[in-house]
Write an enzyme that holds these catalytic residues in place. Sequence first.
Site, PDB file in Angstrom:
ATOM      1  N   HIS A 210       0.809  -1.225   0.000  1.00  0.00           N
ATOM      2  CA  HIS A 210       0.000   0.000   0.000  1.00  0.00           C
ATOM      3  C   HIS A 210       0.843   1.277   0.000  1.00  0.00           C
ATOM      4  O   HIS A 210       0.303   2.373  -0.057  1.00  0.00           O
ATOM      5  CB  HIS A 210      -0.955   0.019   1.205  1.00  0.00           C
TER       6      HIS A 210
HETATM    7  C1  UD1 Z   1      -1.963   5.757   5.748  1.00  0.00           C
HETATM    8  C2  UD1 Z   1      -0.637   6.210   6.383  1.00  0.00           C
HETATM    9  C3  UD1 Z   1       0.363   5.067   6.303  1.00  0.00           C
HETATM   10  C4  UD1 Z   1      -0.205   3.795   6.900  1.00  0.00           C
HETATM   11  C5  UD1 Z   1      -1.530   3.471   6.236  1.00  0.00           C
HETATM   12  C6  UD1 Z   1      -2.143   2.245   6.880  1.00  0.00           C
HETATM   13  C7  UD1 Z   1      -0.060   8.607   6.152  1.00  0.00           C
HETATM   14  C8  UD1 Z   1       0.773   9.574   5.422  1.00  0.00           C
HETATM   15  N1  UD1 Z   1      -0.067   7.358   5.648  1.00  0.00           N
HETATM   16  O1  UD1 Z   1      -1.691   5.500   4.376  1.00  0.00           O
HETATM   17  O2  UD1 Z   1       1.516   5.431   7.034  1.00  0.00           O
HETATM   18  O3  UD1 Z   1       0.715   2.737   6.685  1.00  0.00           O
HETATM   19  O4  UD1 Z   1      -2.420   4.588   6.398  1.00  0.00           O
HETATM   20  O5  UD1 Z   1      -3.256   1.803   6.173  1.00  0.00           O
HETATM   21  O6  UD1 Z   1      -0.670   8.960   7.138  1.00  0.00           O
HETATM   22  N2  UD1 Z   1      -8.858   5.453   1.242  1.00  0.00           N
HETATM   23  C9  UD1 Z   1     -10.106   4.921   1.133  1.00  0.00           C
HETATM   24  N3  UD1 Z   1     -10.772   4.608   2.301  1.00  0.00           N
HETATM   25  C10 UD1 Z   1     -10.243   4.815   3.528  1.00  0.00           C
HETATM   26  C11 UD1 Z   1      -8.963   5.366   3.615  1.00  0.00           C
HETATM   27  C12 UD1 Z   1      -8.273   5.683   2.461  1.00  0.00           C
HETATM   28  O7  UD1 Z   1     -10.630   4.716   0.043  1.00  0.00           O
HETATM   29  O8  UD1 Z   1     -10.901   4.491   4.548  1.00  0.00           O
HETATM   30  C13 UD1 Z   1      -8.119   5.746  -0.016  1.00  0.00           C
HETATM   31  C14 UD1 Z   1      -8.347   7.154  -0.527  1.00  0.00           C
HETATM   32  O9  UD1 Z   1      -8.338   7.120  -1.922  1.00  0.00           O
HETATM   33  C15 UD1 Z   1      -7.110   7.880  -0.036  1.00  0.00           C
HETATM   34  C16 UD1 Z   1      -6.051   6.780  -0.100  1.00  0.00           C
HETATM   35  O10 UD1 Z   1      -6.722   5.587   0.231  1.00  0.00           O
HETATM   36  O11 UD1 Z   1      -6.785   8.989  -0.806  1.00  0.00           O
HETATM   37  C17 UD1 Z   1      -4.917   6.998   0.859  1.00  0.00           C
HETATM   38  O12 UD1 Z   1      -5.374   7.176   2.197  1.00  0.00           O
HETATM   39  P1  UD1 Z   1      -4.447   7.943   3.283  1.00  0.00           P
HETATM   40  O13 UD1 Z   1      -5.040   7.827   4.630  1.00  0.00           O
HETATM   41  O14 UD1 Z   1      -4.116   9.299   2.785  1.00  0.00           O
HETATM   42  O15 UD1 Z   1      -3.095   7.131   3.238  1.00  0.00           O
HETATM   43  P2  UD1 Z   1      -2.852   5.560   3.302  1.00  0.00           P
HETATM   44  O16 UD1 Z   1      -2.246   5.152   2.016  1.00  0.00           O
HETATM   45  O17 UD1 Z   1      -4.054   4.830   3.800  1.00  0.00           O
END
Ligand code: UD1
Length: 371
Positions: A210
Amino acid sequence: MPPDIVIVTGTRPNLVKVAPLVSAWNAAGVSPGIIHTGQHYDPSMNDLLIRQLGMPRPDWSLSVGSASHARQTAAVMIGVEEILMEVRPSWIVTVGDVNSTMAATLAAAKLKPRFPIRLAHVEAGLRSGDVRMPEEINRIVTDRLSDLLFTHSREAGANLVDEGVLPERIAFVGNIMIDSLRTHLPAARKLKTAKSLGLITGEFGVLTLHRPSNVDDPELLASRLTEIQEGTPGVPLVWPVHPRASESLRRSPVDWNQYGLLLIDAVGYEEMLSLLSDAAFVLTDSGGLQEEATAMGIPCVTLRATTERPVTVTQGTNTLPAWPPTADGIRKALSQSQAKTRESCQPELWDGNTAARIVRAIHTFGSTRTD
Ligand code: UD1
């Protein structure tokens, strides 16, 4: 009386770290206030875990959702500042290294001139040395601004000392994730998630990817998946897909299900532990899985150039392949991890009692409230 201790959570891995703290405080007759930032919000990334981990509903939900780093950080800061100004707790406790962790820390640190709040960071001192990872920036800022730094390994403490942190601010308490692991593994083992997917115990691997550097570019992701499959020939791989990777997979010209990968939706905490406990090995870029694999004695190959968790390599079951990863490099790393599985020992204080140590340490410092 508003809570004197406020804990911040926001993402899937945060929940696994916060749950044992909440129950340790409850066991000591204390009800901490819980802020949920809403950085993760899908039911499979959030509600399911809250239920499985037996956590109370948060006292405050900020619902910040997904956004650019600056917007997400700003939204958490605004929400946390408002709550802290109203509650004026003695302590704010943050965990891990996600944007919510850093943003809450920044908001709290800037309130110090207004009232005597103390900041505690759980899982302090981890360093990958790679500031292109957003988590590394979050770790540095959070540790720099927090008063009390709870570490999970001797190396993490040494990193902080190297950065000039006074030893009295550091407390080596062990790994909080292992508290959750020990509590939930018995129930997880009964789930038999692999069997329900048609997989045979000990004859499949678990894959998770991820990190932006692995999944955001669909072409790069396709090349990683090709190397992974060629590096693990004939072994079915199950991949519970994080929403971040789903987007790239949708844009990929290849239907990976046709190529020996079993892609499934993101699973809950207990389903993941169930899969791990029946797997022959795990290939991952997650921080938590490196630690869980070590604690469970499962061979692990970390698909990253660096790890901020070197104790999982020196004392655990983890190996990093030469970077960028080739099929041959993955094969070699896997056989090194398999050899380690027989030799590895448990890192110090990864014993399921970390939350109790943290609660005791914070209790020793006491409240800053005078009323
Ligand atoms: C985040 C953390 C990462 C951690 C990971 C665990 C940061 C910078 N990154 O990464 O350190 O390892 O969580 O999972 O804080 N999205 C959904 N549904 C959700 C959440 C996210 O669809 O419930 C999608 C969205 O398109 C979003 C993307 O995932 O833009 C990324 O989500 P984000 O929380 O920004 O970062 P992660 O990659 O989840």
